[in-house]
Motif scaffolding. Structure first.
Motif, PDB file in Angstrom:
ATOM      1  N   GLU A  14      29.987  33.725  52.864  1.00 47.08           N
ATOM      2  CA  GLU A  14      31.463  32.773  52.333  1.00 47.08           C
ATOM      3  C   GLU A  14      32.292  32.774  54.303  1.00 47.08           C
ATOM      4  OE1 GLU A  14      34.027  33.310  49.087  1.00 47.08           O
ATOM      5  OE2 GLU A  14      31.991  32.902  47.454  1.00 47.08           O
ATOM      6  N   ASP A  17      30.866  30.677  55.955  1.00 45.10           N
ATOM      7  CA  ASP A  17      31.373  29.033  56.018  1.00 45.10           C
ATOM      8  C   ASP A  17      32.205  28.186  56.316  1.00 45.10           C
ATOM      9  OD1 ASP A  17      28.233  28.741  54.611  1.00 45.10           O
ATOM     10  OD2 ASP A  17      29.406  29.518  53.195  1.00 45.10           O
ATOM     11  N   LEU A  18      33.869  29.189  55.708  1.00 42.24           N
ATOM     12  CA  LEU A  18      34.808  29.265  57.048  1.00 42.24           C
ATOM     13  C   LEU A  18      34.693  29.085  57.960  1.00 42.24           C
ATOM     14  CD1 LEU A  18      36.938  31.232  54.107  1.00 42.24           C
ATOM     15  CD2 LEU A  18      37.121  28.833  54.152  1.00 42.24           C
ATOM     16  N   LYS A  20      32.023  28.410  59.766  1.00 42.11           N
ATOM     17  CA  LYS A  20      31.973  26.855  60.586  1.00 42.11           C
ATOM     18  C   LYS A  20      32.619  25.716  60.295  1.00 42.11           C
ATOM     19  CE  LYS A  20      28.404  28.987  62.396  1.00 42.11           C
ATOM     20  NZ  LYS A  20      28.184  28.649  64.216  1.00 42.11           N
ATOM     21  N   THR A  21      32.878  25.852  59.053  1.00 45.95           N
ATOM     22  CA  THR A  21      33.647  24.657  58.371  1.00 45.95           C
ATOM     23  C   THR A  21      35.399  24.430  59.789  1.00 45.95           C
ATOM     24  OG1 THR A  21      33.594  24.936  56.287  1.00 45.95           O
ATOM     25  CG2 THR A  21      35.167  24.113  57.108  1.00 45.95           C
ATOM     26  N   LEU A  24      34.164  22.725  62.474  1.00 48.70           N
ATOM     27  CA  LEU A  24      33.493  21.393  62.697  1.00 48.70           C
ATOM     28  C   LEU A  24      35.370  20.296  62.455  1.00 48.70           C
ATOM     29  CD1 LEU A  24      32.599  18.369  61.382  1.00 48.70           C
ATOM     30  CD2 LEU A  24      32.416  19.250  59.488  1.00 48.70           C
ATOM     31  N   LEU A  25      36.109  21.413  61.725  1.00 52.97           N
ATOM     32  CA  LEU A  25      37.679  20.414  62.146  1.00 52.97           C
ATOM     33  C   LEU A  25      38.360  20.207  63.973  1.00 52.97           C
ATOM     34  CD1 LEU A  25      39.581  22.812  59.272  1.00 52.97           C
ATOM     35  CD2 LEU A  25      39.155  20.463  58.741  1.00 52.97           C
ATOM     36  N   VAL A  40      48.801  17.265  59.975  1.00 54.46           N
ATOM     37  CA  VAL A  40      47.799  17.895  59.415  1.00 54.46           C
ATOM     38  C   VAL A  40      46.427  18.673  59.869  1.00 54.46           C
ATOM     39  CG1 VAL A  40      48.740  16.762  57.296  1.00 54.46           C
ATOM     40  CG2 VAL A  40      46.448  15.956  58.177  1.00 54.46           C
ATOM     41  N   ARG A  41      46.235  18.599  60.515  1.00 53.91           N
ATOM     42  CA  ARG A  41      44.686  18.775  60.939  1.00 53.91           C
ATOM     43  C   ARG A  41      45.325  20.971  61.306  1.00 53.91           C
ATOM     44  NH1 ARG A  41      40.238  17.593  62.102  1.00 53.91           N
ATOM     45  NH2 ARG A  41      40.147  16.009  60.517  1.00 53.91           N
ATOM     46  N   GLU A  43      47.828  21.847  59.983  1.00 57.66           N
ATOM     47  CA  GLU A  43      47.996  22.885  59.051  1.00 57.66           C
ATOM     48  C   GLU A  43      46.142  23.095  58.517  1.00 57.66           C
ATOM     49  OE1 GLU A  43      50.691  24.065  58.195  1.00 57.66           O
ATOM     50  OE2 GLU A  43      51.710  22.751  58.726  1.00 57.66           O
ATOM     51  N   GLN A  44      45.150  22.818  58.093  1.00 62.23           N
ATOM     52  CA  GLN A  44      43.300  23.040  57.720  1.00 62.23           C
ATOM     53  C   GLN A  44      43.281  23.570  58.411  1.00 62.23           C
ATOM     54  OE1 GLN A  44      42.528  19.129  58.794  1.00 62.23           O
ATOM     55  NE2 GLN A  44      43.306  18.173  56.202  1.00 62.23           N
ATOM     56  N   THR A  47      44.957  27.479  57.849  1.00 61.52           N
ATOM     57  CA  THR A  47      44.819  27.537  55.942  1.00 61.52           C
ATOM     58  C   THR A  47      43.463  28.591  56.723  1.00 61.52           C
ATOM     59  OG1 THR A  47      46.375  26.388  55.524  1.00 61.52           O
ATOM     60  CG2 THR A  47      44.734  27.096  54.280  1.00 61.52           C
ATOM     61  N   LEU A  48      41.952  28.008  56.737  1.00 59.35           N
ATOM     62  CA  LEU A  48      40.825  28.135  56.841  1.00 59.35           C
ATOM     63  C   LEU A  48      40.980  29.592  57.469  1.00 59.35           C
ATOM     64  CD1 LEU A  48      41.031  25.733  55.808  1.00 59.35           C
ATOM     65  CD2 LEU A  48      38.142  25.691  56.550  1.00 59.35           C
ATOM     66  N   ARG A  50      43.906  31.387  58.081  1.00 61.21           N
ATOM     67  CA  ARG A  50      44.024  32.931  57.092  1.00 61.21           C
ATOM     68  C   ARG A  50      43.278  33.084  56.489  1.00 61.21           C
ATOM     69  NH1 ARG A  50      48.693  30.079  57.470  1.00 61.21           N
ATOM     70  NH2 ARG A  50      48.206  28.646  55.063  1.00 61.21           N
ATOM     71  N   ILE A  51      42.237  32.147  55.403  1.00 60.43           N
ATOM     72  CA  ILE A  51      42.050  32.718  53.987  1.00 60.43           C
ATOM     73  C   ILE A  51      40.887  33.678  54.705  1.00 60.43           C
ATOM     74  CG2 ILE A  51      40.096  32.377  52.312  1.00 60.43           C
ATOM     75  CD1 ILE A  51      41.919  29.184  52.269  1.00 60.43           C
TER      76      ILE A  51
ATOM     77  N   ASP B  17      44.712  22.113  51.932  1.00 59.98           N
ATOM     78  CA  ASP B  17      43.610  21.928  53.029  1.00 59.98           C
ATOM     79  C   ASP B  17      42.506  21.780  52.985  1.00 59.98           C
ATOM     80  OD1 ASP B  17      46.601  21.801  54.305  1.00 59.98           O
ATOM     81  OD2 ASP B  17      46.601  24.046  54.868  1.00 59.98           O
ATOM     82  N   THR B  21      39.739  19.634  54.394  1.00 63.90           N
ATOM     83  CA  THR B  21      38.592  20.315  54.467  1.00 63.90           C
ATOM     84  C   THR B  21      37.367  19.659  54.044  1.00 63.90           C
ATOM     85  OG1 THR B  21      39.759  21.611  55.933  1.00 63.90           O
ATOM     86  CG2 THR B  21      38.197  21.568  56.348  1.00 63.90           C
ATOM     87  N   LEU B  24      36.117  16.370  54.682  1.00 62.13           N
ATOM     88  CA  LEU B  24      35.712  16.084  56.483  1.00 62.13           C
ATOM     89  C   LEU B  24      33.800  16.786  56.714  1.00 62.13           C
ATOM     90  CD1 LEU B  24      35.538  15.314  58.947  1.00 62.13           C
ATOM     91  CD2 LEU B  24      35.800  18.314  59.688  1.00 62.13           C
ATOM     92  N   LEU B  25      33.778  17.826  56.024  1.00 64.19           N
ATOM     93  CA  LEU B  25      32.933  18.060  55.597  1.00 64.19           C
ATOM     94  C   LEU B  25      31.483  16.966  55.185  1.00 64.19           C
ATOM     95  CD1 LEU B  25      32.941  22.039  54.103  1.00 64.19           C
ATOM     96  CD2 LEU B  25      32.028  21.292  56.549  1.00 64.19           C
ATOM     97  N   GLN B  44      28.617  24.724  52.564  1.00 64.83           N
ATOM     98  CA  GLN B  44      30.413  25.072  53.169  1.00 64.83           C
ATOM     99  C   GLN B  44      30.811  24.882  52.343  1.00 64.83           C
ATOM    100  OE1 GLN B  44      28.409  23.144  56.704  1.00 64.83           O
ATOM    101  NE2 GLN B  44      28.187  25.564  57.898  1.00 64.83           N
ATOM    102  N   THR B  47      30.877  26.539  48.713  1.00 63.86           N
ATOM    103  CA  THR B  47      31.909  27.538  49.498  1.00 63.86           C
ATOM    104  C   THR B  47      33.711  27.340  49.384  1.00 63.86           C
ATOM    105  OG1 THR B  47      30.478  28.895  50.248  1.00 63.86           O
ATOM    106  CG2 THR B  47      32.884  29.120  50.998  1.00 63.86           C
ATOM    107  N   LEU B  48      33.952  26.278  49.976  1.00 61.09           N
ATOM    108  CA  LEU B  48      35.483  25.658  50.166  1.00 61.09           C
ATOM    109  C   LEU B  48      35.682  25.299  48.558  1.00 61.09           C
ATOM    110  CD1 LEU B  48      34.819  25.806  53.191  1.00 61.09           C
ATOM    111  CD2 LEU B  48      36.582  23.567  52.988  1.00 61.09           C
TER     112      LEU B  48
END
Lengths: 495, 495
Positions: A14, A17-18, A20-21, A24-25, A40-41, A43-44, A47-48, A50-51, B17, B21, B24-25, B44, B47-48
């Motif tokens: 998991e 996955d975050l 790799k996502t 992509l961002l 917003v990007r 922030e996105q 956020t990813l 941080r999680i 977010d 995201t 976007l995927l 991915q 998971t999101l």
């Protein structure tokens, strides 16, 4: 016990996955995103990050790692399972030291800084970039403060890119390079007109030619992309989703070398064993090892005479107006032209390391406070004169040329020169085992080389530390001699 | 109390977010991703979705919503704050009913199904798609089982796209449409050669012309993109990062209408108040309201005579070979040509709703088990003959044409016809308030229309239910009469 391993692997999947996502961002931001999206990007991405960080540095991961101690000990050191537990433990211990909020601040700062850096670079306006540089330096100081086991503060940053390698070790390699390379450059600098430059190279034809080269290296349309961007990079969104980016110039073929370079990164990521997919081992060992592969495919392959024996006739057919009056030997001299120039990514093999050493030294001085950010531009230019004998005409060609400091990647640059050094160490090994390689290149065949590298290096992903990996391939530690030998021999044939 | 609101907003911002995201995927998967990436991409996305769902349906969100009851009651119904709490409470109560694992299974199944659907469509191979359809139906049945307050099972699916709207309400509207539209189509079907078809429309010129149109609608390069794909869609990755996709045909301009359609979706998302950014209110009210805007810009604007009075001379200059012998009146007749055809997205305004009603009925029959998935292709073709008087030559032109069922979006189609109905209701209102609109279109001006829609609809985002929103704009409930009036009037001028 096996249940604990399955649990760990699922959690790490998991997190992967975050990550790799998140890649992509970042890829999208640099390749396609309309500028309005940058707020917003950021922030996105924060956020990813941080999680991913919170999930990874949790107590649960620590408990699973504790429970897996004997599971790890019972399995071979190089097994997927023992390696996953071992590497994850080191990652986890490091991650636990950094508060999630600091991580998020670092990633948000770098996302917000990138478009400002791009604007500053465009207009050669260092003042616009200065506050962001100060902020990134301050964030890195706070990051270093999270750790206590280092000889020098810079070790902490270096360890993120080159685990287990110290500033002192890098300094020793770089001092040796500097002693030999500064006079080497002075002696090998070419005068006169460089063949095949400032000629018309239509962009679409460049793109088609590049794809021909890359496909012979291993690029496949089913699993790869190639897109234009400002600062070329390679990104893996999955072992079968490799994204290369490059930039094209209308009047030369520098873009081809950028593409071969990024293709080397891509081959490494694409060559990782599928058994490691969706784990933290599904990437290259370190940035230095990674760069050894980009430089190997760009330089040791892509600037070799045997490579051009195959490709030059095709190149001349593709660009008759630009290259009709150029012979293979002139072209070979041209792509290996030694001439100090301000831009690192366009530097030749003889001057490249000096660009890196300059940054390596400045980063340490900035962190220590012995160089003030406000005076950086001036000092940069003065040091360029010392090492390379030239001064950049403006900051766009100087201190603003690279995105790394905007992205917060302080400590990253040194891995470029380590990559050069390692590429030559690996190449000497390959040459002793595959004596027929030049003949293969002359036929446009690169499969045996790719297979050798996949077997010895790529498939292992991030199982081993850079030192372990290098020891496995060449039987010894990092050593600048093969690179200096390679450079000396090549330059001797060219002058 | 304000701290609880700030806490809620921050948590919802993180979830937003993750959802953007995820968008976007999905965008990348459909526009750019090399096919090799589909395996890890499905992971991915799953998971999101799982993290977003788990975070949102947590007890903490419920506790915050409880604490905010009087905060909400103290504020105006249409304030940002009260709306955020109110809508979030409804979302949360719905989300709590669905286990995270079922959500993840649904999203993984749809990601894996999309490339298989694309292959099945390409080769017109319904058998390849059949197992995926069965799986998606089964997953939707399990989803419906999570709920208990509905009149008909299909209500549960419909509510996801059109909150508070029941199957019975939609059925009543559709029955009325069917009664009037089936004979209308039969009477209005055109014979003879449709002007300006099967001519050469070079793709790059199409793209340039489309951008001219879209820029007059409100597309700005700083915040929008337009990319080719297989099945056009619009995606918002942020209020200032709007992604339209379209497809081009070399021999007609259908792609232009697809682009105007997606632009309508984009204008809605781009028009949402910036005060709602990074909240669950930062998108359109419902799919029906959303579709009312895509259809409004595509049809009520883009197929109007006043629009073409401005654009047709420019179009003919752009495509002299294709349109040199075509007059404005012929072109206007051509873009409003009524002729039953197999593909929904290419259907004219008179036949379009019948395509949707067919799907609306089949979905309910599939869910109820009165139609077996294996016989779907046959029944589809028979029903096309009933409603439209034609039979698709193969499944590519029939049951495989749309991606929705592959993506698991059962219940979605009806919103397309609701959108048509609502677009005409809104248009009657606009016509009464902005009598000068035709004259503006003849000058290529669309700003007053866009501003009216932004003020009345777009800026509110998802604050209101579709019924509330429609009531605010037109002063009444959904009503098929304006659409039937619009259609009757237009067809009368054309035949």
């Amino acid at each position: 016990m096996d249940a604990a391993y399955a649990d760990l692997k699922e959690r790490l999947g998991e997190i992967h996955d975050l990550q790799k996502t998140r890649a992509l961002l970042a890829w999208d931001q640099q390749v396609l995103m309309p500028p309005g999206g940058s707020g917003v990007r950021a922030e996105q991405i924060a956020t990813l990050d941080r999680i991913a960080h919170t999930t990874f540095s949790s107590d649960e991961i620590g408990r699973l790692l504790d429970r897996l101690e004997s599971f790890e000990a019972d399995r071979p050191y190089d097994s997927d399972e023992a390696s996953l537990v071992r590497v994850t433990r080191l990652d986890w211990e490091k991650a636990r030291r950094v508060p999630a909020e600091l991580r998020a601040e670092m990633s948000r700062a770098s996302s917000l800084a990138l478009p400002v850096w791009a604007a500053a670079r465009q207009t050669s306006n260092f003042a616009l970039f200065l506050p962001l540089l100060r902020e990134n330096l301050e964030l890195r100081r706070r990051y270093i403060d999270c750790f206590d086991t280092y000889d020098e503060p810079y070790d902490v940053l270096l360890d993120d890119y080159e685990r287990g390698t110290t500033t002192a070790e890098v300094r020793a390699v770089f001092e040796r390079l500097k002693v030999d390379q500064v006079p080497l450059v002075a002696g090998a600098t070419r005068e006169g007109e460089r063949p095949g430059r400032d000629r018309p190279f239509p962009l679409e034809a460049q793109r088609q030619f590049e794809l021909q080269v890359l496909e012979r290296f291993g690029f496949e349309r089913a699993s790869w992309r190639l897109d234009p961007t400002v600062h070329p990079f390679a990104s893996s969104l999955g072992t079968d989703d490799i994204r290369l980016t490059t930039r094209y110039h209308e009047q030369n073929l520098d873009g081809l070398f950028a593409s071969m370079h990024e293709c080397g990164h891509g081959l490494y990521e694409h060559g990782v064993s599928r058994s490691l997919e969706r784990t933290p081992l599904a990437r290259g060992t370190s940035l230095g090892l990674h760069e050894s592969q980009s430089r190997l495919w760009e330089n040791l392959v892509g600037r070799s005479l045997s490579f051009w024996r195959f490709f030059f006739p095709r190149l001349r057919d593709t660009f008759p107006e630009a290259l009709g009056d150029v012979e293979l030997e002139d072209w070979y001299a041209s792509v290996n032209w030694v001439q100090p120039s301000p831009i690192r990514v366009e530097a030749d093999e003889a001057t490249y390391n000096l660009h890196v050493i300059l940054r390596f030294e400045l980063e340490q001085e900035l962190l220590a406070g012995s160089v003030e950010p406000a005076e950086l531009s001036e000092i940069w230019n003065a040091r360029m004169l010392d090492y390379l004998g030239i001064e950049p005409a403006n900051d766009r060609l100087g201190v603003l040329q690279d995105m790394h400091w905007a992205g917060g990647h302080i400590g990253y640059f040194s891995t470029y020169a380590l990559g050069n050094v390692i590429s030559a160490q690996i190449w000497e090994r390959i040459a002793s085992e595959l004596p027929d390689l030049d003949a293969q290149f002359e036929q446009g065949e690169f499969g045996e080389l790719r297979d050798w590298l996949t077997e010895r290096l790529y498939r292992h992903g991030r199982k081993f530390t850079p030192k372990e990996m290098l020891e496995r391939i060449v039987g010894g530690p990092i050593d600048p001699d093969p690179y200096l030998r390679y450079l000396g021999t090549k330059l001797a044939t060219l002058t």
